[in-house]
Scaffold this motif. Structure first.
Motif, PDB file in Angstrom:
ATOM      1  N   SER A  52       9.375  -6.551 -21.391  1.00 48.95           N
ATOM      2  CA  SER A  52       8.352  -6.274 -20.658  1.00 48.95           C
ATOM      3  C   SER A  52       6.753  -6.043 -21.539  1.00 48.95           C
ATOM      4  O   SER A  52       6.949  -5.857 -22.727  1.00 48.95           O
ATOM      5  CB  SER A  52       8.736  -4.656 -20.421  1.00 48.95           C
ATOM      6  OG  SER A  52       8.747  -3.951 -21.795  1.00 48.95           O
ATOM      7  N   ILE A  53       5.942  -6.354 -20.755  1.00 49.74           N
ATOM      8  CA  ILE A  53       4.598  -6.427 -21.332  1.00 49.74           C
ATOM      9  C   ILE A  53       3.565  -5.935 -20.479  1.00 49.74           C
ATOM     10  O   ILE A  53       3.545  -5.911 -19.354  1.00 49.74           O
ATOM     11  CB  ILE A  53       4.382  -7.816 -21.606  1.00 49.74           C
ATOM     12  CG1 ILE A  53       5.043  -8.657 -22.572  1.00 49.74           C
ATOM     13  CG2 ILE A  53       2.769  -8.130 -21.701  1.00 49.74           C
ATOM     14  CD1 ILE A  53       4.760 -10.088 -22.698  1.00 49.74           C
ATOM     15  N   SER A  54       2.542  -5.097 -21.178  1.00 50.04           N
ATOM     16  CA  SER A  54       1.504  -4.516 -20.453  1.00 50.04           C
ATOM     17  C   SER A  54       0.225  -4.890 -21.364  1.00 50.04           C
ATOM     18  O   SER A  54       0.441  -4.710 -22.511  1.00 50.04           O
ATOM     19  CB  SER A  54       1.396  -3.042 -19.913  1.00 50.04           C
ATOM     20  OG  SER A  54       1.600  -2.283 -21.225  1.00 50.04           O
ATOM     21  N   ALA A  55      -0.835  -5.058 -20.659  1.00 49.75           N
ATOM     22  CA  ALA A  55      -2.048  -5.131 -21.376  1.00 49.75           C
ATOM     23  C   ALA A  55      -3.227  -5.112 -20.398  1.00 49.75           C
ATOM     24  O   ALA A  55      -3.111  -5.243 -19.040  1.00 49.75           O
ATOM     25  CB  ALA A  55      -2.191  -6.804 -22.100  1.00 49.75           C
ATOM     26  N   ILE A  79      -2.380  -6.087 -16.654  1.00 45.91           N
ATOM     27  CA  ILE A  79      -1.187  -6.817 -16.465  1.00 45.91           C
ATOM     28  C   ILE A  79      -0.195  -6.376 -16.829  1.00 45.91           C
ATOM     29  O   ILE A  79       0.219  -5.650 -17.730  1.00 45.91           O
ATOM     30  CB  ILE A  79      -1.545  -8.449 -16.784  1.00 45.91           C
ATOM     31  CG1 ILE A  79      -0.256  -9.214 -16.253  1.00 45.91           C
ATOM     32  CG2 ILE A  79      -1.454  -8.298 -18.438  1.00 45.91           C
ATOM     33  CD1 ILE A  79      -0.286 -10.713 -16.564  1.00 45.91           C
ATOM     34  N   GLN A  80       0.882  -6.226 -15.800  1.00 42.07           N
ATOM     35  CA  GLN A  80       2.230  -5.381 -16.097  1.00 42.07           C
ATOM     36  C   GLN A  80       3.329  -6.665 -15.800  1.00 42.07           C
ATOM     37  O   GLN A  80       3.251  -7.230 -14.703  1.00 42.07           O
ATOM     38  CB  GLN A  80       2.401  -4.277 -15.478  1.00 42.07           C
ATOM     39  CG  GLN A  80       1.226  -3.216 -15.873  1.00 42.07           C
ATOM     40  CD  GLN A  80       1.580  -1.984 -14.759  1.00 42.07           C
ATOM     41  OE1 GLN A  80       0.756  -2.171 -13.820  1.00 42.07           O
ATOM     42  NE2 GLN A  80       2.310  -1.236 -15.077  1.00 42.07           N
ATOM     43  N   LEU A  81       4.158  -7.043 -16.528  1.00 47.78           N
ATOM     44  CA  LEU A  81       5.196  -7.841 -16.502  1.00 47.78           C
ATOM     45  C   LEU A  81       6.681  -7.192 -16.932  1.00 47.78           C
ATOM     46  O   LEU A  81       6.684  -6.435 -18.111  1.00 47.78           O
ATOM     47  CB  LEU A  81       4.902  -9.043 -17.370  1.00 47.78           C
ATOM     48  CG  LEU A  81       5.855 -10.122 -17.509  1.00 47.78           C
ATOM     49  CD1 LEU A  81       6.302 -10.859 -16.103  1.00 47.78           C
ATOM     50  CD2 LEU A  81       5.737 -11.210 -18.465  1.00 47.78           C
ATOM     51  N   SER A  82       7.648  -7.454 -16.039  1.00 46.10           N
ATOM     52  CA  SER A  82       9.122  -7.143 -16.592  1.00 46.10           C
ATOM     53  C   SER A  82       9.871  -8.293 -16.185  1.00 46.10           C
ATOM     54  O   SER A  82       9.895  -8.588 -14.860  1.00 46.10           O
ATOM     55  CB  SER A  82       9.497  -5.919 -15.599  1.00 46.10           C
ATOM     56  OG  SER A  82      10.718  -5.448 -15.747  1.00 46.10           O
ATOM     57  N   ARG A  83      10.049  -9.122 -17.008  1.00 50.14           N
ATOM     58  CA  ARG A  83      11.193 -10.151 -16.927  1.00 50.14           C
ATOM     59  C   ARG A  83      12.442  -9.928 -16.139  1.00 50.14           C
ATOM     60  O   ARG A  83      13.168  -8.576 -16.493  1.00 50.14           O
ATOM     61  CB  ARG A  83      11.173 -11.080 -18.291  1.00 50.14           C
ATOM     62  CG  ARG A  83       9.963 -11.434 -18.448  1.00 50.14           C
ATOM     63  CD  ARG A  83      10.104 -12.391 -19.942  1.00 50.14           C
ATOM     64  NE  ARG A  83       8.947 -12.545 -20.631  1.00 50.14           N
ATOM     65  CZ  ARG A  83       7.914 -13.428 -20.405  1.00 50.14           C
ATOM     66  NH1 ARG A  83       7.759 -14.152 -19.463  1.00 50.14           N
ATOM     67  NH2 ARG A  83       6.903 -13.342 -21.203  1.00 50.14           N
ATOM     68  N   PRO A  84      12.817 -10.631 -15.449  1.00 45.18           N
ATOM     69  CA  PRO A  84      12.452 -12.201 -15.131  1.00 45.18           C
ATOM     70  C   PRO A  84      11.532 -12.211 -13.962  1.00 45.18           C
ATOM     71  O   PRO A  84      10.956 -13.445 -13.692  1.00 45.18           O
ATOM     72  CB  PRO A  84      13.698 -13.028 -15.052  1.00 45.18           C
ATOM     73  CG  PRO A  84      14.737 -12.079 -14.136  1.00 45.18           C
ATOM     74  CD  PRO A  84      14.324 -10.635 -14.819  1.00 45.18           C
ATOM     75  N   ASP A  85      11.473 -11.109 -13.098  1.00 43.15           N
ATOM     76  CA  ASP A  85      11.077 -11.439 -11.736  1.00 43.15           C
ATOM     77  C   ASP A  85      10.163 -10.344 -11.128  1.00 43.15           C
ATOM     78  O   ASP A  85       9.792 -10.193 -10.133  1.00 43.15           O
ATOM     79  CB  ASP A  85      12.184 -11.403 -10.800  1.00 43.15           C
ATOM     80  CG  ASP A  85      13.138 -10.330 -10.705  1.00 43.15           C
ATOM     81  OD1 ASP A  85      12.739  -9.236 -11.511  1.00 43.15           O
ATOM     82  OD2 ASP A  85      14.170 -10.297  -9.769  1.00 43.15           O
TER      83      ASP A  85
END
Length: 267
Positions: A52-55, A79-85
């Motif tokens: 998980s990434i946020s920035a 931006i917020q990302l939760s792998r994989p989808d």
């Protein structure tokens, strides 16, 4: 007493000369020149390993007018990302107020200024989604190429020369400054030094466009361990908005520069 004072003065003088000599020697040391590809690969591996990434970010897009005047259009976002989808990008600027949301099955792009949104049923990974959205719509997705699981391969695909320029400070954080050259595009990246090799600044220069316009991205407030709220990846259309086709001309309303403005600083 005079001899003692003289000896003490001489000792201080010698110590002063030694200190100055040491300082000059330190300043004249050559800058550390690490392998730029190795540093970029370390960044790619590190970001790809984060579940998980946020920035937050600030982006600047330059355009060159027919009179050869450079104009910048600036946006800020998150931006917020939760792998994989799962992915969400929010961006606001003078000509844009847009949310991009992907929940693993449906991609939604909502433009608050346009009061419209587009949706597409897409099942796959974030990597596959980014490639498809940018290819079909041309909508800018700042920094997503830096977060792909194959970021190193994507970034290095057209590189003909790579350099480690040295160190730099971005938002008070020491970074490794790298520069890469391609046939039509040059780009630079500043990667945080140490155990967290995160990208902090990214500059793309379009050499094939008159005036060599640039795209600049600054990324901060990195969090790589926070669990995103599941609702962050769910899109609920506000009342009164219009759904438009992904391939329609209305997609221009989602861009970060005014419709019809040419821009070459895209990668």
């Amino acid at each position: 007493m005079n001899k003692g004072r003289q000896a003490n003065s001489n000792a201080k003088h010698v110590a002063g000369i030694t200190l100055v000599a040491a300082f000059i020697a330190f300043m004249m040391q050559p800058a550390r020149a690490d392998d730029p590809a190795k540093l970029l690969k370390a960044m790619s591996d590190y970001t790809a390993a984060q579940k998980s990434i946020s920035a937050t970010f600030d982006s600047d897009v330059e355009v060159v007018t027919p009179e050869l005047e450079k104009i910048q259009f600036t946006s800020s976002g998150k931006i917020q990302l939760s792998r994989p989808d799962k992915l969400r990008i929010s961006r606001t600027g003078g000509y844009t107020d847009v949310d991009f949301i992907y929940d693993g099955k449906t991609a939604s792009i909502y433009g608050n200024n346009a009061k419209a949104y587009v949706q597409a049923d897409l099942v796959g990974t974030v990597d596959q989604l980014v490639d498809l959205i940018q290819a079909k719509s041309g909508v800018a997705m700042p920094g997503t190429d830096l977060l792909l699981t194959n970021a190193y391969d994507e970034l290095m695909s057209n590189v003909v020369l790579a350099q480690h320029i040295g160190q730099g400070m971005i938002d008070g954080v020491e970074c490794e400054h790298l520069a890469f050259r391609g046939v039509d595009t040059d780009w630079q990246i500043w990667i945080e030094s140490g155990a967290r090799p995160l990208p902090r600044k990214y500059v793309i220069t379009s050499k094939a466009v008159t005036g060599a316009p640039q795209y600049t991205l600054r990324i901060r407030d990195w969090k790589t361990d926070a669990v995103a709220d599941a609702d962050a990846f769910v899109f609920k259309p506000p009342a009164g908005v219009t759904k438009v086709d992904l391939n329609s001309g209305a997609m221009a309303e989602f861009d970060e520069i005014p419709p019809g403005t040419p821009s070459g600083a895209r990668k």
